[in-house]
Write a protein that holds these residues in place. Structure first.
Motif, PDB file in Angstrom:
ATOM      1  N   VAL A   1       0.838  -1.200   0.000  1.00  0.00           N
ATOM      2  CA  VAL A   1       0.000   0.000   0.000  1.00  0.00           C
ATOM      3  C   VAL A   1       0.869   1.245   0.000  1.00  0.00           C
ATOM      4  N   ARG A   2       1.911   1.244   0.806  1.00  0.00           N
ATOM      5  CA  ARG A   2       2.816   2.400   0.853  1.00  0.00           C
ATOM      6  C   ARG A   2       3.424   2.664  -0.517  1.00  0.00           C
ATOM      7  N   ARG A   3       3.851   1.598  -1.175  1.00  0.00           N
ATOM      8  CA  ARG A   3       4.460   1.756  -2.494  1.00  0.00           C
ATOM      9  C   ARG A   3       3.439   2.242  -3.517  1.00  0.00           C
ATOM     10  N   GLY A   4       2.249   1.690  -3.467  1.00  0.00           N
ATOM     11  CA  GLY A   4       1.236   2.057  -4.448  1.00  0.00           C
ATOM     12  C   GLY A   4       0.590   3.408  -4.214  1.00  0.00           C
ATOM     13  N   ALA A   5       0.749   3.965  -3.024  1.00  0.00           N
ATOM     14  CA  ALA A   5       0.080   5.218  -2.681  1.00  0.00           C
ATOM     15  C   ALA A   5       0.860   6.453  -3.113  1.00  0.00           C
ATOM     16  N   THR A   6       2.021   6.282  -3.704  1.00  0.00           N
ATOM     17  CA  THR A   6       2.806   7.418  -4.179  1.00  0.00           C
ATOM     18  C   THR A   6       2.884   7.377  -5.697  1.00  0.00           C
ATOM     19  N   GLU A   7       2.487   8.467  -6.315  1.00  0.00           N
ATOM     20  CA  GLU A   7       2.537   8.582  -7.770  1.00  0.00           C
ATOM     21  C   GLU A   7       3.204   9.902  -8.131  1.00  0.00           C
ATOM     22  N   MET A   8       4.022   9.862  -9.153  1.00  0.00           N
ATOM     23  CA  MET A   8       4.647  11.073  -9.680  1.00  0.00           C
ATOM     24  C   MET A   8       4.417  11.088 -11.183  1.00  0.00           C
ATOM     25  N   ALA A   9       3.985  12.241 -11.697  1.00  0.00           N
ATOM     26  CA  ALA A   9       3.718  12.339 -13.125  1.00  0.00           C
ATOM     27  C   ALA A   9       4.222  13.673 -13.656  1.00  0.00           C
ATOM     28  N   VAL A  10       4.646  13.622 -14.904  1.00  0.00           N
ATOM     29  CA  VAL A  10       5.016  14.824 -15.634  1.00  0.00           C
ATOM     30  C   VAL A  10       4.024  14.930 -16.786  1.00  0.00           C
TER      31      VAL A  10
ATOM     32  N   LYS B   1       1.536  12.767  -5.860  1.00  0.00           N
ATOM     33  CA  LYS B   1       0.539  12.411  -4.857  1.00  0.00           C
ATOM     34  C   LYS B   1       1.160  11.368  -3.939  1.00  0.00           C
ATOM     35  N   THR B   2       1.084  11.617  -2.636  1.00  0.00           N
ATOM     36  CA  THR B   2       1.565  10.646  -1.658  1.00  0.00           C
ATOM     37  C   THR B   2       0.454  10.375  -0.656  1.00  0.00           C
ATOM     38  N   GLY B   3       0.457   9.180  -0.118  1.00  0.00           N
ATOM     39  CA  GLY B   3      -0.490   8.825   0.922  1.00  0.00           C
ATOM     40  C   GLY B   3      -1.791   8.273   0.383  1.00  0.00           C
ATOM     41  N   LEU B   4      -2.473   7.554   1.252  1.00  0.00           N
ATOM     42  CA  LEU B   4      -3.756   6.957   0.892  1.00  0.00           C
ATOM     43  C   LEU B   4      -4.850   7.555   1.774  1.00  0.00           C
ATOM     44  N   ALA B   5      -4.779   7.309   3.062  1.00  0.00           N
ATOM     45  CA  ALA B   5      -5.776   7.873   3.970  1.00  0.00           C
ATOM     46  C   ALA B   5      -5.523   9.370   4.160  1.00  0.00           C
ATOM     47  N   ASN B   6      -4.281   9.729   4.413  1.00  0.00           N
ATOM     48  CA  ASN B   6      -3.873  11.132   4.511  1.00  0.00           C
ATOM     49  C   ASN B   6      -3.159  11.494   3.221  1.00  0.00           C
ATOM     50  N   ARG B   7      -3.872  12.011   2.263  1.00  0.00           N
ATOM     51  CA  ARG B   7      -3.308  12.309   0.949  1.00  0.00           C
ATOM     52  C   ARG B   7      -2.645  13.674   0.954  1.00  0.00           C
ATOM     53  N   ARG B   8      -1.506  13.748   0.281  1.00  0.00           N
ATOM     54  CA  ARG B   8      -0.791  15.009   0.080  1.00  0.00           C
ATOM     55  C   ARG B   8      -0.473  15.106  -1.391  1.00  0.00           C
ATOM     56  N   THR B   9      -0.831  16.221  -2.002  1.00  0.00           N
ATOM     57  CA  THR B   9      -0.534  16.398  -3.421  1.00  0.00           C
ATOM     58  C   THR B   9       0.304  17.652  -3.626  1.00  0.00           C
ATOM     59  N   LEU B  10       1.131  17.592  -4.637  1.00  0.00           N
ATOM     60  CA  LEU B  10       1.940  18.726  -5.052  1.00  0.00           C
ATOM     61  C   LEU B  10       1.751  18.865  -6.548  1.00  0.00           C
ATOM     62  N   GLU B  11       1.375  20.049  -6.981  1.00  0.00           N
ATOM     63  CA  GLU B  11       1.196  20.306  -8.402  1.00  0.00           C
ATOM     64  C   GLU B  11       1.923  21.598  -8.727  1.00  0.00           C
ATOM     65  N   LEU B  12       2.963  21.475  -9.537  1.00  0.00           N
ATOM     66  CA  LEU B  12       3.766  22.627  -9.921  1.00  0.00           C
ATOM     67  C   LEU B  12       3.660  22.833 -11.424  1.00  0.00           C
ATOM     68  N   LEU B  13       3.319  24.039 -11.824  1.00  0.00           N
ATOM     69  CA  LEU B  13       3.314  24.353 -13.245  1.00  0.00           C
ATOM     70  C   LEU B  13       4.752  24.348 -13.748  1.00  0.00           C
ATOM     71  N   LEU B  14       4.967  23.831 -14.946  1.00  0.00           N
ATOM     72  CA  LEU B  14       6.324  23.709 -15.473  1.00  0.00           C
ATOM     73  C   LEU B  14       7.090  25.034 -15.498  1.00  0.00           C
ATOM     74  N   PRO B  15       6.461  26.154 -15.890  1.00  0.00           N
ATOM     75  CA  PRO B  15       7.222  27.418 -15.880  1.00  0.00           C
ATOM     76  C   PRO B  15       7.627  27.877 -14.482  1.00  0.00           C
ATOM     77  N   ARG B  16       7.019  27.326 -13.432  1.00  0.00           N
ATOM     78  CA  ARG B  16       7.321  27.729 -12.059  1.00  0.00           C
ATOM     79  C   ARG B  16       8.378  26.841 -11.398  1.00  0.00           C
ATOM     80  N   ILE B  17       8.936  25.890 -12.134  1.00  0.00           N
ATOM     81  CA  ILE B  17       9.938  24.994 -11.570  1.00  0.00           C
ATOM     82  C   ILE B  17      11.320  25.603 -11.770  1.00  0.00           C
ATOM     83  N   GLU B  18      12.025  25.798 -10.660  1.00  0.00           N
ATOM     84  CA  GLU B  18      13.386  26.322 -10.707  1.00  0.00           C
ATOM     85  C   GLU B  18      14.385  25.217 -10.999  1.00  0.00           C
TER      86      GLU B  18
END
Length: 171
Positions: free
Chosen positions: A84-93, A101-118
């Motif tokens: 479950v721990r392994r499957g609950a983390t996804e990274m996409a470009v 996206k990390t977590g299953l019960a306690n979900r945390r997401t990060l979404e960064l627009l490409l022009p905003r990535i340093e």
């Protein structure tokens, strides 16, 4: 369908996806195997005519069978927690942003627009270089660095982010 595919915006396409490396399962697998070995030992002990050091010292076979069953159940639970721990983390470009996206019960997401990535920093230990895992650190403009450990194919992830920032199509 992955989290990223479910949350695409207009004219957005997933270009690359990755997850946690299988190495995150290593501790869970070792513990599960130890518990399975314990269960096998208990079953063998229950089936043998083992006599303890004194009369009445040997545990009942039923107690040993119950101990084996409990050991197997705990081993299965430990293994499933790793899955479950392994499957609950996804990274996409995508062609517009980086989604994590990390977590299953306690979900945390990060979404960064490409022009905003340093920057996208990759740290690979020696074993990570051999097995194909590492830490990815994504830094957005004016933001704090976001650290994601034990990601599968971190260099490929960074390359895909750089390709999308440069405007290249899916490879």
């Amino acid at each position: 369908m992955s989290y990223a595919e479910k949350h695409l915006i207009a004219d957005e396409q997933v270009q690359y996806e990755t997850k946690l490396h299988w190495i995150v399962m290593l501790g869970h697998v070792v513990i599960a195997l130890i518990l399975v070995a314990l269960a096998i030992g208990l079953v063998i002990g229950a089936r043998s005519n083992w006599q303890g050091a004194g009369a009445g010292v040997a545990p009942s076979p039923n107690v040993m069978y119950i101990g084996a069953l409990v050991s197997l159940v705990i081993g299965a639970i430990v293994f499933i927690i790793g899955l479950v721990r392994r499957g609950a983390t996804e990274m996409a470009v995508t062609n517009k942003r980086v989604i994590v996206k990390t977590g299953l019960a306690n979900r945390r997401t990060l979404e960064l627009l490409l022009p905003r990535i340093e920057s996208v920093v990759v740290e690979e230990p020696a074993m990570g270089r051999v097995l194909g895992y590492g830490t990815v650190i994504v830094r957005g403009t004016g933001g704090t660095p976001e650290v994601f450990s034990q990601i599968a194919h971190p260099l490929r992830f960074r390359e895909q982010v750089q390709r999308q920032i440069a405007g290249e199509t899916k490879v």
